[in-house]
Motif scaffolding. Structure first.
Motif, PDB file in Angstrom:
ATOM      1  N   LEU E  82       4.990  -4.316  11.988  1.00  0.00           N
ATOM      2  CA  LEU E  82       3.875  -4.909  11.560  1.00  0.00           C
ATOM      3  C   LEU E  82       3.148  -3.386  10.501  1.00  0.00           C
ATOM      4  CD1 LEU E  82       0.617  -6.182  13.586  1.00  0.00           C
ATOM      5  CD2 LEU E  82       2.531  -7.340  12.524  1.00  0.00           C
ATOM      6  N   GLY E  83       4.172  -2.506  10.547  1.00  0.00           N
ATOM      7  CA  GLY E  83       4.379  -1.273   9.494  1.00  0.00           C
ATOM      8  C   GLY E  83       2.988  -0.469   9.448  1.00  0.00           C
ATOM      9  N   LEU E  84       1.881  -0.837  10.551  1.00  0.00           N
ATOM     10  CA  LEU E  84       0.779   0.122  10.968  1.00  0.00           C
ATOM     11  C   LEU E  84       0.972   1.141  11.724  1.00  0.00           C
ATOM     12  CD1 LEU E  84      -1.634  -1.946   9.069  1.00  0.00           C
ATOM     13  CD2 LEU E  84      -1.089  -0.011   8.327  1.00  0.00           C
ATOM     14  N   ASN E 163       1.620   3.965   7.777  1.00  0.00           N
ATOM     15  CA  ASN E 163       2.134   2.849   6.735  1.00  0.00           C
ATOM     16  C   ASN E 163       3.578   2.798   8.512  1.00  0.00           C
ATOM     17  OD1 ASN E 163       3.112   5.358   5.624  1.00  0.00           O
ATOM     18  ND2 ASN E 163       4.025   3.469   4.379  1.00  0.00           N
TER      19      ASN E 163
END
Lengths: 208, 208, 208, 208, 208, 208
Positions: E82-84, E163
């Motif tokens: 999810l990039g987080l 991120n």
């Protein structure tokens, strides 16, 4: 105080259970669009990040008087997921790396011995050719046709790096003449003469 | 209550001053590695997201009896930054899209009329060729040599989409024979016969 | 027949008005998160893709007996948007490239002369160190602290490639001691002794 | 020795002329698919990396009894090109953040006061809803419909971070009822009753 | 009419067999450069998207009077792909998060209690330091050295988002002094005095 | 000479052991954030790159008088990792593709028969609607609400391509009314009337 720091270290190390600074390829395992499954971190040593195979010259006793020695992920599992790979070019005096592309990456070349005439052609069909010598660098944009030719009277060596662990390599002559793509289709899609196609298929072992 | 909602709308709209759902290309402006500078949002209309140029057949009265009509960013500025573009292929009965690559994108083709023999060659030098007809789809991985040939007796039409606003297009014959790459270099890096090179350079307008 | 082909070429060239195989940096222009604005394609020549600055050894007559000669986008505008850059390392016999990181890229090193002890430390705090010699390759994952030290009695040379046109370079000693970060903050966040901090700030020209 | 180090520093600094660790947005300049053109590095100060606008509660005296205070690139130019942004949610006791999506990013929420019922719906049409309280975290995958509702009797506050400087924000009610999309099209594409559409268009100021 | 809609639902659901809005990590399974293999969708519940571990303060009874409590993928499998990710910082009055980097991500910090002096150093060796208080935000570009120090007389709390699901964490002191990197190499590559290196290796448990 | 070339071929083929031009999905295997694990290259045939399922019209005898026939990775494993997928839309005269989003991709549509009114709404709440006919193209930016409606008196057909093998599909009506999201939450987060919610939940089979 030592124990306090160890506690602190523990606090951090528990969060590092799955650090992914790197992901050394398990070449026996499966591949995915982003690269191979990672080897267990406990089994990773410095030797996974070192590759010695480019220290010897490739064998240039062949028709093209040249050799490409790759350190892509298949040879150098440590580059998996790191966005880089490298190869060594050896060109004997008449040596030629036949025109080819790397579908998956750009390439940056540095000459470490001799002189090489290198070039690429752009999509706009412009030609960029120059002879470079020791210490000089040539960059080739991703996916474009390019070549390297020995420009001097003695052997030439270069190292080429790619911004992918697996840049791919499509050599034009192999793609046209060294597989079972039918001569009819080759002629139709290239406008090459049947005699030419037949000749090179013969030399390169293609069928059809 | 209306005014309360307008206040709410304002709260949000002030944060939308620079929404970047899209970035219609200002083709008069500069380009960057990620695409063109954006046209001002106030000047964007629905016509920026619509392209009508593929509604007519391309002109197939040429040697290859085929035409490619692109809607890349240069023709269709709305695709800038959206990761997509499209083109139309028209093939008259003997039509051929000569072997070529798209350095920057994969391609997905759907036949809307007739029959097309399509294929690509992989880096591993395997050949994948099949004839597809109306409603059938063929996908070509990025950067690999591929072609399309009319397989039926009547005209064929296909639409091809790319996962880049600017996939590039390197046609092999143009790259080898239609520019000023010297015949010596072409022969050296392709092993094609001088007579073949001379002939095709003559036809395609190459020099050198 | 020639004119027919020119017509065909025109059909394609009109779609190539904005080919973006490359985007040579206009260093006088602005930068963006993806790289510099592109120089006009008409002004691009092969010299934009060639860099000769690494053909001479860097000057190693300094305290670290080493030099780094970069060909990042600022020196080599042609790499803009191509995902690669390169540099040359020269290490005199006692030479050291002090411990540093590249925030923006992984690095692949090949030794072309001499012997170099190279290593990095991972987030999990494991140490990977090895001495490599001519033709041998070491890869450093992005963002991790690493170093190179001359391991032999004669000068060593290596070329290092990065998967970014602008990998960044954060040298630890400079970051801690060669700027105006206050001694109080340096001591607090590194647990180094005040005397140590004062000494190195003195040598490296830091203030505060 | 000081001068030697300064020489060394110079060697490095000349290569840093265009470091791109960051790219603070010049909001007066143009935008590109990757973000705004960068402000000149010489004009960058620490204030470009600090945002104070979320220290005050947003005004929740409105119909939804809630406020969203964004620190996207338009408010916080320093996040340009860094892949992150943040916002503050304030929900009065009956507060609701109406169902919405972020086309361009995933979202991670942490509650700093009160209790919030949050949830999203997946493409597979599964519903994921839970009430979270202070210090608890909820993550919302990119592009999916989601909402937050005050679950307690007192005000609630949360901070939400996104993996894009400009995640976008599409609020369902605004998209359907607060613009000039014709009632006919709204009814046709949502199967909502005309009376319902008319009522909400009236409240939200939509036309058509 | 119900059955017609169920048919319609079926038409869509058959195409959703492999929706990949998310990919909750199967931490028992292998990792890849893009993240862990996904847990079966049927086994995914809302609890996979919620993390409660940051609701309690970390234990700051240690030498640095601070604690970092991570919710990276190893703790919070739902963030996989999810990039987080997110973490909580607790700083007692004298608390310090020692200088460190995140090789894999940028970081955005919001203070929820107290006052924190935060800063980073750029590749160009510029220093960006500021004291931020409750509700204020500081963003740190990827891969650069940074730190946080309690600036007030009472405890401070902040939440930091990244991120990447796995940003990595390289703490300078650990990298230099808490492993088996030889003292000789540490001294050589940092120019720190042997006494300093010996002292901190002693405190931090390093060997060599 | 043949044997020399075979030697040359061998030199290259040994480096191609793990060429990753493509990665046909093994749908029985696990998924990862970047796509499915690859099927063994030896088992890949041209049929993996061809999809015939869109050659027949979808069944439009339903309430929306329309059908969407996808060729996403679940139907067409060959697109795995290639960044593309495609679908076919059939709209009977009153046909409607209800308003929906694709969380993971932009979409480019070409009409091959009939007339379609298509449109999307931006984050800034601007509406972009136009009627397009045969050969005309409409592009929809990623993640935004959009729809297609038959604008003529006869059936319409379009092909839509996406820049992801798995773009996702969130149909608004299903997300609001066809699952177990409680009516209370639907009403609260959409401001729809309870009667409206109850009615559509009834039709679409939602509960709660």
């Amino acid at each position: 105080m030592l124990h306090i720091f160890f506690l602190f270290v523990l606090l951090f190390s528990s969060s590092h259970a799955s650090v992914q600074d790197f992901c050394v390829a398990d070449l026996k395992g499966p591949n995915s669009p982003a690269g191979y499954i990672c080897k267990a971190e406990a089994n990773v040593t410095v030797d996974d990040f070192v590759f010695t195979g480019l220290s010897k010259a490739g064998n240039t006793s062949n028709l093209i008087s040249a050799a490409v020695s790759p350190a892509f992920v298949a040879q150098f599992p440590g580059v998996n997921g790191l966005g880089l790979s490298i190869a060594r070019l050896d060109l004997a005096p008449a040596g030629v790396i036949p025109i080819h592309t790397h579908p998956g990456a750009s390439e940056i070349l540095v000459v470490t011995q001799g002189k090489i005439t290198a070039g690429f052609i752009s999509s706009a069909n412009s030609v960029y050719v120059k002879t470079v010598k020791r210490g000089e660098v040539f960059v080739f944009p991703q996916g474009l046709l390019h070549f390297q030719v020995n420009a001097g009277g003695r052997k030439a060596i270069a190292f080429v790096s790619f911004n992918s662990p697996n840049p791919g390599l499509q050599i034009l002559d192999f793609a046209l003449f060294a597989n079972n793509l039918t001569s009819a289709l080759v002629e139709k899609t290239t406008f090459l003469d049947p005699a030419q196609v037949k000749k090179l298929k013969g030399i390169l072992g293609g069928t059809g």
